[in-house]
Design a protein around this motif. Sequence first.
Motif, PDB file in Angstrom:
ATOM      1  N   ALA A 184       3.325  -0.995   6.430  1.00  0.00           N
ATOM      2  CA  ALA A 184       1.950  -0.985   5.940  1.00  0.00           C
ATOM      3  C   ALA A 184       1.181  -2.197   6.458  1.00  0.00           C
TER       4      ALA A 184
ATOM      5  N   CYS B 200       8.430   0.224   4.307  1.00  0.00           N
ATOM      6  CA  CYS B 200       7.059   0.400   3.837  1.00  0.00           C
ATOM      7  C   CYS B 200       6.317  -0.935   3.827  1.00  0.00           C
TER       8      CYS B 200
ATOM      9  N   ARG C 292       0.817  -1.213   0.000  1.00  0.00           N
ATOM     10  CA  ARG C 292       0.000   0.000   0.000  1.00  0.00           C
ATOM     11  C   ARG C 292       0.856   1.271   0.000  1.00  0.00           C
ATOM     12  N   TRP C 293       1.902   1.291   0.796  1.00  0.00           N
ATOM     13  CA  TRP C 293       2.718   2.496   0.929  1.00  0.00           C
ATOM     14  C   TRP C 293       3.775   2.611  -0.156  1.00  0.00           C
ATOM     15  N   HIS C 294       4.108   1.501  -0.769  1.00  0.00           N
ATOM     16  CA  HIS C 294       5.157   1.471  -1.797  1.00  0.00           C
ATOM     17  C   HIS C 294       4.640   0.589  -2.924  1.00  0.00           C
TER      18      HIS C 294
END
Length: 248
Positions: free
Chosen positions: A200, A196, A12-14
């Motif tokens: 996440a 990340c 999600r973050w990366h």
Amino acid sequence: MDRARLSAIAHRWHPVAAPVSGEGLHRLLDRLDPPPQGRVLDLGCGSGAWLVPLVAAHPGLTGVGVDTSGPALDAARDRAAMAGVLGRVEFVAADAATWRAGRFDAVVCVGATHVFGGPAGTLAALRGHLRPGGRVLFGDGFWEAGPSPAALAGLGAGPGELPDLPGLLAELGRAGLEPGYGHLSTRAEWDEYEWCWTGALTEWALTEAPDADREAALEAARAHRRQWLEGYRGELGFLTVVLHDRDG
């Protein structure tokens, strides 16, 4: 937890499923430089982090992304809709190793060599999808140092499973592909990617996960963090490179 769902949450973050920054990604896509009215294929496309910005940057370009992960493909379609390219890109739920649909002007495959049994099988498959004279954007891991027993254990790899960087470049040459512009992931890019991934998944486990999934998600994040920090950190490298069809 379902592996595909876990991976989608962890990215999600990366969204780029590789240790490559946004800046590095866009620079590589610029160097890929497909024909204005061309067709591009992304094998193991994940959430479309490579394919969608490539198509968005070229108004005449069309693309196809292939992956087996339902959650990742859902995210890819959402990404394409937000970028306004949903009519020019198609995402297919299929095995990238067996899927066929003609030849493409450019083929992308970053971090998905496991689908084809390693770099040699991947490069042969990519050539099979590529029109003569086309270009490939390829990304895979290599041993930057070692590998130590801890690195092998952390990655779950055998001693000869990954090459060093010269060995990986030699493999590209044997496939009839000439390296052009390349990007070697930095320690900072690796650390950002791994923090990340684990972060996440941890946040989801503590704030959103159903009770039945909470502990499994936390343990997956802990295990991944151990494998990275106590295993392959500083030893595993990653090359992403634009390849030219030498025989085209």
